[in-house]
Design an enzyme around this catalytic site. Structure first.
Site, PDB file in Angstrom:
ATOM      1  N   GLU A 372       0.849  -1.189   0.000  1.00  0.00           N
ATOM      2  CA  GLU A 372       0.000   0.000   0.000  1.00  0.00           C
ATOM      3  C   GLU A 372       0.882   1.235   0.000  1.00  0.00           C
ATOM      4  O   GLU A 372       1.808   1.320   0.798  1.00  0.00           O
ATOM      5  CB  GLU A 372      -0.878   0.068   1.261  1.00  0.00           C
ATOM      6  CG  GLU A 372      -2.080  -0.820   1.261  1.00  0.00           C
ATOM      7  CD  GLU A 372      -2.939  -0.642   2.516  1.00  0.00           C
ATOM      8  OE1 GLU A 372      -3.043   0.481   3.027  1.00  0.00           O
ATOM      9  OE2 GLU A 372      -3.493  -1.650   2.969  1.00  0.00           O
TER      10      GLU A 372
HETATM   11  P1  P53 Z   1      -7.553   5.841   4.461  1.00  0.00           P
HETATM   12  C1  P53 Z   1      -4.315   4.931   8.976  1.00  0.00           C
HETATM   13  C2  P53 Z   1      -2.955   5.041   8.882  1.00  0.00           C
HETATM   14  C3  P53 Z   1      -2.252   4.163   8.070  1.00  0.00           C
HETATM   15  C4  P53 Z   1      -2.921   3.178   7.363  1.00  0.00           C
HETATM   16  O1  P53 Z   1      -6.264   4.950   4.676  1.00  0.00           O
HETATM   17  C5  P53 Z   1      -4.278   3.062   7.468  1.00  0.00           C
HETATM   18  C6  P53 Z   1      -4.985   3.932   8.262  1.00  0.00           C
HETATM   19  C7  P53 Z   1      -6.458   3.846   8.360  1.00  0.00           C
HETATM   20  O2  P53 Z   1      -6.989   5.078   8.008  1.00  0.00           O
HETATM   21  O3  P53 Z   1      -4.959   2.071   6.845  1.00  0.00           O
HETATM   22  C8  P53 Z   1      -4.571   1.568   5.603  1.00  0.00           C
HETATM   23  O4  P53 Z   1      -8.525   5.001   3.738  1.00  0.00           O
HETATM   24  C9  P53 Z   1      -5.499   0.426   5.332  1.00  0.00           C
HETATM   25  C10 P53 Z   1      -6.461   0.667   4.207  1.00  0.00           C
HETATM   26  C11 P53 Z   1      -6.774   2.138   4.130  1.00  0.00           C
HETATM   27  C12 P53 Z   1      -5.492   2.870   3.775  1.00  0.00           C
HETATM   28  O5  P53 Z   1      -4.510   2.642   4.747  1.00  0.00           O
HETATM   29  O6  P53 Z   1      -7.988   6.212   5.817  1.00  0.00           O
HETATM   30  O7  P53 Z   1      -4.852  -0.812   5.145  1.00  0.00           O
HETATM   31  O8  P53 Z   1      -7.583  -0.134   4.417  1.00  0.00           O
HETATM   32  O9  P53 Z   1      -7.784   2.457   3.226  1.00  0.00           O
HETATM   33  C13 P53 Z   1      -5.643   4.360   3.583  1.00  0.00           C
HETATM   34  O10 P53 Z   1      -7.117   7.011   3.645  1.00  0.00           O
END
Ligand code: P53
Length: 477
Positions: A372
């Protein structure tokens, strides 16, 4: 050439953030369904506010999400057009076991993912499957208290048996728990943990974490037994933590904060509880209940590779005045004055990715997989749904350059790179649709309006070129 010939370029999604179809195909309700958008979201995902079902006052974006349950063929065709070598997706546990504790799986759910994997296979796309991306069947939450109960190990093991056997030959890359350290920061969303008045929160979190760690090791064992070709990874919400100043207390604070997260991976990759964690738990009165064979299982079934998400570095400090100016997020961090930030206040630090990769590679000496990375931003499409997202191209180009440096200049072994939300999807942190990460725009807003139609953004063709040149050409012309 920096990247290996078989480098796995692609994109990543999670079932609950894109599938929708929450009550179709015999699917059961899961914790990730009942987290609403809006002001109550944070207290629900952190387990402070009880939300075990839908109510009238809230909107629950996961119910429909981007309707990938019905549109996966169109979406995978678009991924293939970009040249994806891999597609990271997750299995909705409650599609396979609607309640979680049944003896027999739900055939309709199993068939759904089989079709998805076959669709990938058609294009030569290697699926990278997260076994649980934050989801836990609601029945297990209500009946057993989710991962606080040791029974969850058994149910998870059953799920693993079923999917490893059924998808043998279709899937070989597996991740056991998405961002396993999220259990500390968002325990309800991350592991179905809800806390009653008087609960010993830390004790419960670490006991639940122990159950997940044992379950992860058992999954690794079964995966290897079912098919020696299987490769299993752990998954960390990563991001190096810098000291705010060179004051030794700040440096120490940053090390401690790093360890809080590394703890999980130390167990999954090295196979034992690190000394610092044992001491810290003893000091805090946390006592993990274990079965006699747990430590042996952890020792013998460590992961094959280390996967992680990277969005930003973080900053630790002992100065409470500095901490007060922190941008609110799931991860506590002071603001880094040297970095710019996204519209959601996530600080942008490409070199931090290289630092993080080096830290992880030095620590574990196993291949890494970035599963990610990306920029959540507000996109403004024209009448054809086209978005000129140069800001996203810039962000990704800088991060890919940093990862290239880690490989080429530092010798880090990297298996692949999947950008987060390769198609716009629901934000995990906020539940918003308008926080978009995709190369593909989806016509849907925060309130659930829109045609759900897909269209290509400028970054679509840019990423296609990056993949075609195996990361050599990152220019945006
Ligand atoms: P969103 C917070 C900090 C780092 C990773 O996040 C995180 C989060 C949760 O907010 O989660 C991961 O959608 C996760 C995904 C998520 C993505 O980061 O809040 O594995 O499910 O969508 C991005 O912008």
């Amino acid at each position: 050439m920096a990247f290996r010939k078989d480098f796995l370029w692609g994109g990543a999604t999670a079932a609950n953030q894109c599938e929708g179809g929450y009550a179709e195909g015999g699917r059961g309700l899961a914790n990730v369904d009942v987290v609403p958008i809006g002001k109550d979201r944070f207290s629900v995902i952190t387990g402070k506010q009880k939300m075990f079902d839908f109510d009238e006052e809230h909107f629950y974006p996961a119910k429909t999400a981007i309707d990938m349950y019905h549109r996966y063929k169109e979406d995978i065709a678009l991924f293939a057009e970009m040249g994806f070598k891999t597609y990271r997706l997750s299995i909705g546990w409650s599609r396979i076991f609607p309640k979680g504790d049944e003896k027999e799986p739900n055939e309709e759910g199993l068939k759904f993912y089989e079709d998805v994997f076959k669709e990938c296979q058609k294009y030569g796309i290697e699926p990278l499957v997260t076994i649980t991306h934050f989801d836990c069947p609601m029945h297990l939450v209500k009946e057993y208290g989710a991962w606080r109960s040791r029974k969850l190990i058994e149910f998870y093991e059953r799920l693993c048996h079923v999917i490893f056997n059924r998808y043998k030959g279709l899937v070989k890359y597996w991740l056991t728990f998405n961002e396993i350290n999220m259990i500390l920061h968002a325990p309800f969303m991350g592991a179905g943990l809800y806390f009653e008045e008087g609960d010993d929160v830390e004790q419960i979190k670490y006991q639940a974490a122990h159950h997940e760690l044992v379950a992860s090791a058992i999954a690794t064992k079964i995966a290897h037994e079912v098919d020696p070709e299987n490769k299993v990874g752990c998954m960390l919400a990563a991001g190096a933590i810098y000291p705010y100043t060179c004051k030794p207390e700040d440096v120490w604070a940053s090390r401690k904060a790093d360890r809080e997260n590394y703890f999980f991976i130390d167990v999954q990759s090295r196979g034992s509880y690190p000394a610092y964690a044992l001491k810290e738990m003893a000091r805090n009165g946390i006592k993990i209940e274990m079965e006699p064979t747990d430590l042996e299982i952890l020792k013998e079934h460590t992961v094959d590779f280390i996967s992680f998400s990277y969005y930003s570095s973080r900053v630790a400090t002992t100065d409470s005045k500095v901490l007060e100016q922190t941008a609110g997020n799931i991860f506590e961090s002071a603001k880094n004055p040297y970095l710019s930030a996204s519209e959601w206040g996530w600080q942008i630090d490409p070199l931090g990715l290289r630092i993080t990769m080096n830290d992880l590679y030095d620590r574990y000496q196993k291949p890494l997989f970035i599963v990610e990375n990306g920029l959540g931003a507000i996109d403004t499409p024209d009448e054809n749904g086209y978005v000129e997202d140069d800001y996203r191209i810039d962000y990704l180009a800088q991060h890919i350059q940093a990862m290239k440096d880690a490989v080429e200049l530092d010798g880090v072994d990297l298996l692949g790179y999947t950008t987060w939300g390769c198609i716009d999807l629901v934000s995990a942190g906020t539940g918003e649709m308008k926080k978009r990460y995709g190369f593909i725009y989806v016509d849907r807003d925060n309130e659930g309006n829109g045609t759900l139609e897909r269209s290509k953004k400028k970054s679509f063709n840019w990423y296609k070129k990056v993949i075609a040149t195996n990361g050599e050409d990152l220019s945006n012309e």
